[in-house]
Design a protein around this motif. Structure first.
Motif, short mmCIF file in Angstrom:
data_model
loop_
_atom_site.label_atom_id
_atom_site.label_comp_id
_atom_site.label_asym_id
_atom_site.label_seq_id
_atom_site.Cartn_x
_atom_site.Cartn_y
_atom_site.Cartn_z
N VAL A 154 49.81 31.87 39.64
CA VAL A 154 49.75 32.48 38.42
C VAL A 154 50.76 32.41 37.56
O VAL A 154 50.90 32.29 36.33
CB VAL A 154 49.61 34.24 38.78
N ILE A 191 53.09 40.94 37.87
CA ILE A 191 51.72 40.71 38.41
C ILE A 191 51.38 41.81 39.58
O ILE A 191 52.24 41.75 40.53
CB ILE A 191 51.36 39.47 38.85
N SER A 214 44.44 45.00 40.82
CA SER A 214 43.41 45.89 39.61
C SER A 214 43.37 47.37 40.08
O SER A 214 43.29 48.07 39.12
CB SER A 214 42.38 44.93 39.55
N VAL A 271 50.45 43.44 34.96
CA VAL A 271 49.13 42.92 34.84
C VAL A 271 48.44 43.28 36.01
O VAL A 271 48.66 42.54 37.18
CB VAL A 271 48.74 41.43 34.55
N ALA A 283 45.84 42.37 38.18
CA ALA A 283 44.62 41.01 38.40
C ALA A 283 43.77 41.63 39.45
O ALA A 283 44.10 42.27 40.60
CB ALA A 283 45.21 39.89 38.75
N LEU A 286 37.28 36.47 38.13
CA LEU A 286 38.34 35.91 37.21
C LEU A 286 38.78 34.37 37.36
O LEU A 286 38.63 34.01 38.57
CB LEU A 286 39.45 36.66 37.32
N THR A 332 42.29 32.10 36.78
CA THR A 332 43.74 32.39 36.46
C THR A 332 44.23 32.49 35.16
O THR A 332 45.07 33.28 34.89
CB THR A 332 44.55 31.59 37.45
N GLU A 387 42.64 33.48 32.55
CA GLU A 387 42.39 34.89 31.95
C GLU A 387 43.51 35.67 32.24
O GLU A 387 43.95 36.64 31.38
CB GLU A 387 41.28 35.42 32.48
N VAL A 388 44.10 35.82 33.45
CA VAL A 388 45.12 36.86 33.76
C VAL A 388 46.55 36.15 32.80
O VAL A 388 47.32 37.04 32.40
CB VAL A 388 45.64 36.89 35.27
N VAL A 446 42.94 43.75 34.61
CA VAL A 446 42.20 42.35 34.30
C VAL A 446 41.30 42.08 35.37
O VAL A 446 41.59 41.46 36.34
CB VAL A 446 43.11 41.10 33.89
N ASP A 447 39.87 42.71 35.53
CA ASP A 447 39.28 42.48 36.76
C ASP A 447 37.79 42.11 36.21
O ASP A 447 36.91 42.33 37.09
CB ASP A 447 39.18 43.77 37.53
#
Length: 276
Positions: free
Chosen positions: A23, A144, A147, A188, A190, A221, A223, A225-226, A248-249
């Protein structure tokens, strides 16, 4: 609007690049694509050597966050090299000792839990403290997380509570720094990703495919997008976001009663042999 994120001429420090699937690497690459200058911190000389091709020509420093004095040394070294001030830091570090395999949570060893907490959560506090004098006004720190802190997956072991500690650290750092600075802290959260770290978790493939069926779009997802959300949080465009976890899920967390999943689960139950 051109240059919406306004990264041109800004400098960011990224912790946690292990390989092309990390990530941290996706975030760093996104920052660079948008015109930012990225400094990299990696755990060891061997990790640095393994990343020679990927990070060729980029400033790379060593820091094993398990050793508190190394974080202070890193801050001094980066300042001495003239890389400041920093406009943001990416904390994408996690470690848990699963060398003995996964065990029930109540069998977690104190040493393993404390080590994982120091590396995965408290390191954010130490990094923030060490770099506080080196931040530019309005700088942003992003870590990081995961979610959902309410789920209890068997194959995630004791990392769930530690990720909860990390998220709490984000809120308390945001409050603490607000006394005399404008530095922001966010996470975030994730959903499941395809990374090298996740590949080592027993049963992860099945969990990953199950999670995909629960996303609203029926597609897990990426990566990137994260990384996109992390980049936004690192930019001044997110100046009103502080002490928050942005999930972000792909809708995973709000789709527990998906009809397809219910049908599959109840079908499996109906086909289960009865006990004599």
């Amino acid at each position: 609007m051109p240059d919406f994120l306004q990264f041109s001429g800004k400098t960011f420090l990224v912790f946690g690049v292990a390989n092309r699937k990390s990530v941290a690497w996706f975030i760093a690459r996104t920052l660079e694509e948008q015109g930012a200058r990225v400094i990299y911190s990696v755990r060891s000389e061997s990790r640095k050597k393994s990343l020679e091709t990927l990070l060729a020509g980029k400033p790379v420093f060593l820091c094993d966050v398990e050793q508190p004095e190394e974080v202070e040394r890193l801050a001094a070294a980066i300042a001495a090299a003239g890389h400041g001030p920093l406009h943001g830091i990416v904390h994408s570090i996690a470690f848990a000792n699963y060398s003995e395999g996964f065990k029930p949570f109540h069998e977690t060893k104190r040493a393993d839990f404390l080590q994982a907490t120091a590396v995965s959560a408290f390191s954010l506090v130490e990094i923030a403290r060490a770099f506080k004098p080196h931040f530019a006004p309005g700088a942003s720190v992003v870590t990081i997380g995961i979610s959902s802190l309410l789920v209890t997956p068997d194959n995630y072991g004791y990392m769930g509570p530690i990720k909860a500690a990390l998220e709490s650290c984000v809120r308390f750092l945001a409050k603490s720094f607000s006394v005399d600075s404008t530095v922001r802290f966010n996470a975030v959260g994730a959903g499941p990703l395809k990374t090298s770290a996740s590949a080592g978790i027993p049963g992860y493939v099945e969990s990953y495919l199950y999670a995909e069926k629960l996303t609203l779009r029926k597609k897990n997802l990426e990566t990137q997008e994260v990384a996109n959300v992390a980049a936004f949080l690192l930019s001044e465009r997110s100046s009103g976001v502080n002490g928050t976890t942005v999930v972000v899920d792909a809708g995973l967390g709000s789709n527990y009663f998906d009809q397809e999943i219910i049908r599959l689960a109840m079908g499996a139950r109906a086909n289960r042999p009865t006990q004599a």
